[in-house]
Enzyme design. Structure first.
Site, mmCIF file in Angstrom:
data_model
loop_
_atom_site.group_PDB
_atom_site.id
_atom_site.type_symbol
_atom_site.label_atom_id
_atom_site.label_comp_id
_atom_site.label_asym_id
_atom_site.label_seq_id
_atom_site.Cartn_x
_atom_site.Cartn_y
_atom_site.Cartn_z
ATOM 1 N N SER A 58 52.025 39.354 40.619
ATOM 2 C CA SER A 58 53.410 39.226 41.061
ATOM 3 C C SER A 58 53.907 37.785 40.895
ATOM 4 C CB SER A 58 53.527 39.729 42.507
ATOM 5 O OG SER A 58 54.861 40.039 42.828
ATOM 6 N N ASP B 47 54.128 46.639 40.333
ATOM 7 C CA ASP B 47 53.552 45.412 40.886
ATOM 8 C C ASP B 47 52.037 45.537 41.095
ATOM 9 O OD1 ASP B 47 52.773 43.366 42.916
ATOM 10 O OD2 ASP B 47 54.921 42.940 42.907
#
Length: 637
Positions: A376, A490
């Protein structure tokens, strides 16, 4: 720092390669058990059988029945753990006078790993019945051998697999004439001396060695055995033996590779000549693992176009090196010595800005960053570091991306997500300059989660911006990414702190930077969720004052916390295998609080600075590693 020794002055040993004599067994028993009485040597010679392995041969396979113990007389073996759902993982290597196969012999269980020959090897094989007879006659020998096995198992249980120290015998070659191999070889040997005694070898040394022993040239049929025997024995006296082999098409280069554990191939930016070299029959057969080094003449931001070269699948690793860059050669030497440093950056929204402060603190402390990976926002900051940005450029670039451009403000009709994502796509394209991961100055990876296969996806090749975009695609906030028919979101969904991925890359040390802070769980005082009307009313009545139900997170925080539930156990495990774990105190920072940029960066800097000052790892690098490069990746001097 000891001088690099010349090969011609290193030995007068004349023993041939595959001849097991009494002295060899004595040396082996002394190394294994600390004792070598004549009668024990006689018994071992009487019961053991010789086994010859060529490079690439398999000694035994994981899962097979094991009823034999092996003593390595010459050569080197690699231990691999096989996982049906992943690539084979190297656990360790064993060399001269070490043993292999004891666990299955003692426990009568199946082999726990697969073992293959790194180079031509000679072993002594002892069956279970013969070992039992030796143990009855020589209980002290058996006890000491058992203690070695117990110690190894205990160390593995506490610390995981043994740290890969790197190979011992290296063949350093160039793709073609005109590549400055002499300077690279000389500087590499000098850098490696920081980690152990280093022997430099070239063709002239070898010819002199052979002539002194009555051989006219390498073409003499006795030369290969004599050289292999001698170089193998040098392994016990030197941490590194570096053979300068010249262009890969030469006869001497082929000889070097025959005796090497690992190859290092130096090429320039002439892709045509490089591809021609890689197409030679030399690369088609069984050969050592190889690192490829791309030597650049140009500036820091030059793009190397490495995808075609690495796409051939010939190399274990690749590196970029600027001509005249002493720090770059030191970085490569750390990889070869098993002393490289990998930095892993966790995801966590605006809290991840603290990673910038950590990077600054590491550079100030003299701890190098050789490999960087993340999830991320850790993937974004990690990519900027891998691009070679210095501290100020890193701050300026991150501030522009996260503060000035406000990338999360392009809201849309929430069919796939709350945010359209086009603004952040444009920013990622702009600031990664259209590069591929293979062209970054530092080795890099990021991770995403596949909703198609329910597994962690490691991005270590291909488009940088697309890989980052997949890693930051928080479900419900940013739309997923479709790549190779996988729906990617993610990476924090599965692996928010991918230390395990970094460890599998073969780095020597791993530094993990987490954003968990001190508050792992939410503490809610309210009895129920407020209605929309209640929220509006409170907002109007208490304008400018603290919100009484501020402990109830908003939609972004809820989605973020929900995404980490599945990876919490993996993160807990990964913390344990990191050599240095930093947990930054940023739990009071909001997920989207990018406006507090300077304060968040400073939190990371101050915490890391204090932690590194107290770390034995940091003090080891600063105090005992005078050859460490303190500069930024890719700087040409």
């Amino acid at each position: 720092m000891e001088p690099v020794e010349d090969m011609a002055d290193s030995s007068n040993n004349r023993r041939t390669l595959w001849e097991i004599d009494r002295q060899l067994v004595i040396d082996c028993l002394r190394h294994i058990s600390g004792t070598e009485p004549d009668a024990l040597v006689d018994d071992v010679l009487a019961c053991a059988r010789q086994l010859h392995l060529r490079r690439g041969d398999t000694l035994f396979n994981q899962g097979e029945e094991g009823d034999e113990l092996y003593m390595v007389m010459r050569g080197r073996l690699r231990i691999l753990h096989l996982d049906p759902d992943a690539e084979p993982r190297q656990v360790n290597e064993v060399g001269r006078f070490e043993t292999i196969g004891e666990i299955a012999l003692f426990t009568r269980h199946a082999r726990t790993a697969t073992v293959v020959a790194v180079r031509d090897s000679l072993l002594l094989r002892i069956s279970r019945s013969d070992y039992q007879a030796l143990a009855q006659t020589w209980p002290e020998f058996a006890l000491r051998l058992s203690n070695k096995v117990v110690g190894r198992l205990a160390s593995s249980a506490l610390h995981g697999p043994s740290r890969k120290r790197g190979a011992k015998i290296y063949a350093v070659m160039s793709t073609h004439e005109g590549v400055d191999l002499d300077h690279f070889h000389r500087e590499l040997c000098t850098c490696l001396q920081a980690y152990g005694k280093t022997l430099s070898v070239d063709e002239q040394n070898i010819e002199l060695f052979l002539n002194e022993r009555g051989l006219k040239s390498l073409s003499d049929r006795r030369a290969p055995a004599l050289l292999a025997s001698w170089i193998d024995e040098l392994e016990g006296r030197f941490r590194f033996v570096i053979c300068k082999g010249g262009p890969v098409g030469s006869r001497w280069a082929r000889h070097c590779c025959r005796y090497a554990d690992h190859m290092v191939l130096l090429g320039d930016t002439d892709n045509k000549r490089t591809m021609m070299a890689l197409s030679m029959p030399f690369f088609q057969g069984t050969r050592p693992e190889c690192d490829f080094i791309r030597l650049h003449e140009g500036a820091l931001n030059s793009v190397a176009d490495m995808q075609g070269i690495l796409g051939m699948g010939l190399f274990a690793r690749h590196h970029h090196l600027c001509r005249g860059d002493a720090g770059g050669i030191k970085r490569i030497s750390r990889f070869l010595a098993g002393e490289s440093v990998g930095l892993v950056l966790a995801g966590g929204g605006a809290r991840g800005l603290a990673h910038i402060g950590v990077v600054r603190a590491m550079r100030e402390a003299g701890i190098p960053i050789d490999y960087v990976g993340g999830t991320s926002i850790g993937a974004i900051i990690g990519a900027f570091v891998a691009m070679g940005l210095d501290d100020q450029d890193l701050i300026d670039t991150a501030r522009k991306v996260f503060v000035h451009e406000r990338p999360l403000r392009d809201y849309t009709v929430p069919v796939y997500s709350l945010i359209r994502g086009e603004r952040i796509d444009d920013l990622l394209r702009e600031h990664t300059q259209g590069r591929s991961i293979e062209d970054l100055w530092l080795n890099y990876f990021c991770v995403s989660a596949s909703l198609t296969s329910n597994e962690c996806v490691v991005h270590d090749q291909g488009s940088i911006w697309q890989s980052i975009r997949a890693s930051i695609a928080l479900p419900g906030i940013l739309p997923p990414v479709i790549r190779d028919r996988h729906l990617l979101v993610d990476g924090g969904m599965i692996n928010n702190l991918p230390v395990d991925v970094m460890s599998a890359k073969g780095v020597g040390y791993t530094i993990a930077v987490d954003l968990a802070g001190g508050a792992e769980a939410l503490h809610i005082d309210a009895d129920g969720m407020p209605t929309v009307g209640e929220l509006i009313s409170r907002k109007l009545l208490r304008r400018g004052q603290d919100e009484p139900h501020g402990d109830i997170p908003g939609i972004f925080e809820i989605l973020y916390r929900a995404s980490l539930v599945g990876s919490s156990r993996q993160s807990d495990q990964n913390r344990l295998i990191a050599d240095l774990y930093l947990n930054l105190p940023v739990d009071q920072v909001g997920l989207l609080e990018f406006g507090s940029f300077d304060e968040i960066v400073e939190i990371g800097y101050q915490h890391a600075r204090q932690a590194l000052a107290q770390s034995s790892l940091a003090s080891e690098w600063v105090d005992q590693r005078p050859g460490v490069a303190l500069g930024v990746a890719g700087q040409c001097g």
